[in-house]
Scaffold this active site. Structure first.
Site, mmCIF file in Angstrom:
data_model
loop_
_atom_site.group_PDB
_atom_site.id
_atom_site.type_symbol
_atom_site.label_atom_id
_atom_site.label_comp_id
_atom_site.label_asym_id
_atom_site.label_seq_id
_atom_site.Cartn_x
_atom_site.Cartn_y
_atom_site.Cartn_z
ATOM 1 N N ASP A 185 -0.208 -44.001 7.924
ATOM 2 C CA ASP A 185 -1.769 -44.146 7.857
ATOM 3 C C ASP A 185 -1.753 -45.032 6.414
ATOM 4 O OD1 ASP A 185 -4.452 -43.592 7.842
ATOM 5 O OD2 ASP A 185 -4.186 -41.634 7.000
ATOM 6 N N HIS B 11 -3.531 -37.189 1.901
ATOM 7 C CA HIS B 11 -3.508 -36.242 2.940
ATOM 8 C C HIS B 11 -3.397 -34.877 2.238
ATOM 9 C CE1 HIS B 11 -1.860 -39.288 5.979
ATOM 10 N NE2 HIS B 11 -3.201 -39.385 5.758
ATOM 11 N N SER C 114 0.670 -39.581 0.670
ATOM 12 C CA SER C 114 0.831 -38.421 1.526
ATOM 13 C C SER C 114 1.916 -37.799 1.067
ATOM 14 C CB SER C 114 0.990 -38.918 3.041
ATOM 15 O OG SER C 114 0.992 -37.790 3.837
#
Lengths: 189, 280
Positions: A131, A38, A11
């Site tokens: 995540d 992401h 991310s």
């Protein structure tokens, strides 16, 4: 060792590491690589092209039910979850975001770990959320190899720290240079 | 959510197989048409919603209770998450597809199968109204779940869909007007204005025992194929080929692929980026 699938989750702060990693892989790297990153959901184009510039391997956003093949780097498309299915194919989904994310790193890792068991490698890189922590834990439980970028090496250590904390016994906590070496070690006879 | 996620993949394939088999035998509905990974997640969701502890218990309930089975079809539905998803597609719809349909036909018939929570249907309705084509257009929106169709007639959308829908709409409409002009605020969310439903017909439609309905000029079926197996996708494309009029258009999701299907030769690609095909 016979690894058949490498999944990389990242991310915020992971783009540079990702580009270094894929730049270092030869065009005949024999293991397919999946990138669960992401990304902005409304920007459809540009990301693949940016990665392609750095990569000797082919970079593609897989369409639904596409067969997973060596020689490719697969990027999870914007605004879809990317699942790995038992048939060795991808499946896409527009189901609700998980932890505010779609693609969800957790879901790609969990399904990939389930489908490829001890033939799967999961790598978590820099990120400012959690995540991927559950996903990499699942890869470990299914017998796969788990790798986390050293939090001190990551621009955003939250995601690596969460992954380490959740999984408990991550196989390798290493910096980006060592991740590249690790990827080469997988293909040594 | 995280808690549910941590359990969900643990359902075994054999439990799912038994469930599919039992439902097929009792209700004649083949849940085996669904792609396995997302179907497992949705079964997990149904277990969670109904507070059932195992797939075996769920299977028993599905077999013994027809009404519960209908509810289950609703529980496993995948909701759309936004209006004007992929604004670029809807711009293409407005700028190219609609004008072409308008030129060629006195009546425009559109089918939106698998309409789920209705965002695609209402998005189309808004674009059609803006194009001034409402009076000559009929939208036929269907879903396999009777409960979903019932809910759609007066659907309240949660507020967390508003922001993304507004952003999408601004991208679609090049910031000329606000999405809020089409919405009515409710206590627990928002509704879409009643007049936008006027040319929409809602119906339950089960592909599996479907006869041909009627000649459509356009089928919008985006992000529906992804929930089905390849075998079923192929059947669906065949069904769409039968139900489209000559030169009628088919729009699918931008990451969906139908080029491998045996009936694909009946279509010609007319827009690569937005995945729009024409029946030849």
């Amino acid at each position: 060792m016979n690894i058949k699938l490498i999944i990389i989750g990242g991310s915020a702060g992971s783009f540079q590491v990702i580009t270094r990693i894929i730049h270092s892989l030869p065009n005949d790297y024999p293991i397919p690589v999946v990138l669960a990153l992401h990304r902005l959901k409304h920007v459809r184009h540009g990301f693949v092209e940016a990665l392609m510039l750095k990569s000797k391997m082919n970079v593609i956003e897989p369409h639904d039910k596409q067969k997973i093949r060596a020689g490719n780097i697969y990027l999870a498309p914007a605004n879809y979850h990317l699942y790995v299915e038992l048939a060795g194919t991808f499946a896409l989904s527009t189901e609700e975001a998980v932890n505010h994310s779609r693609p969800s790193i957790d879901l790609t890792f969990m399904t990939g770990g389930y489908a490829y068991k001890n033939k799967c490698v999961g790598i978590i890189l820099s990120g400012a959320n959690k995540d991927g922590a559950l996903g990499i834990k699942k890869i470990k439980e299914y017998g796969g190899i788990t790798v986390v970028q050293d939090p001190s090496d990551a621009q955003m250590p939250t995601m690596p720290l969460a992954a380490i904390d959740k999984t408990k016994n991550v196989d390798h906590v290493i910096n980006s240079d060592e991740i590249i070496k690790f990827l080469y070690s997988l293909i040594k006879k | 959510m995280n808690n549910a996620l941590s359990k969900e993949i643990e359902i075994g394939i054999s439990g799912i197989r038994n469930l599919v088999e039992a439902v097929k035998n009792t209700h004649g509905f083949d849940l085996g048409c669904f792609a396995i990974t997302s179907f497992k997640r949705r079964v997990m969701k149904a277990l969670h919603i109904n507070e059932i502890s195992s797939v075996e218990a769920l299977t028993d309930m599905l077999v013994n209770d027809k009404q519960f089975f209908e509810k289950f079809l609703r529980d496993i539905n995948v909701e759309c998450t936004e209006f004007f998803r992929d604004p670029a597609f809807w711009r293409y719809f407005r700028n190219d597809i609609l004008p072409a349909l308008d030129r060629k036909h006195s009546q425009i018939k559109i089918w939106i199968p698998g309409c789920s929570s209705g965002e695609e249907v209402l998005t189309a309705a808004i674009a059609i109204q803006e194009a001034g084509l409402k009076d000559k257009t009929k939208i036929y929106a269907t879903d396999i779940s009777p409960e979903i169709i019932k809910e759609l007639t007066n659907k309240v959308y949660s507020n967390n869909k508003f922001e993304i829908s507004e952003t999408n709409y601004q991208r679609f409409n090049e910031e000329k007007t606000d999405f809020s002009r089409y919405t009515i605020t409710e206590r627990n969310g928002f509704r879409i204005r009643d007049d936008l439903y006027e040319n929409i017909e809602l119906d339950v439609y089960k592909y599996q025992n479907a006869q041909k309905i009627k000649g459509f000029n356009l089928i919008i079926c985006r992000n529906v194929f992804i929930y089905y197996t390849l075998q079923y996708q192929e059947m669906l494309l065949g069904l769409f080929a039968e139900n489209l009029s000559y030169n009628g258009c088919l729009a699918i999701g931008i990451m969906e692929d139908i080029s491998w299907c045996k009936d694909f030769y009946k279509f010609k690609e007319i827009d690569k980026n937005d995945k729009v095909y024409s029946r030849v």
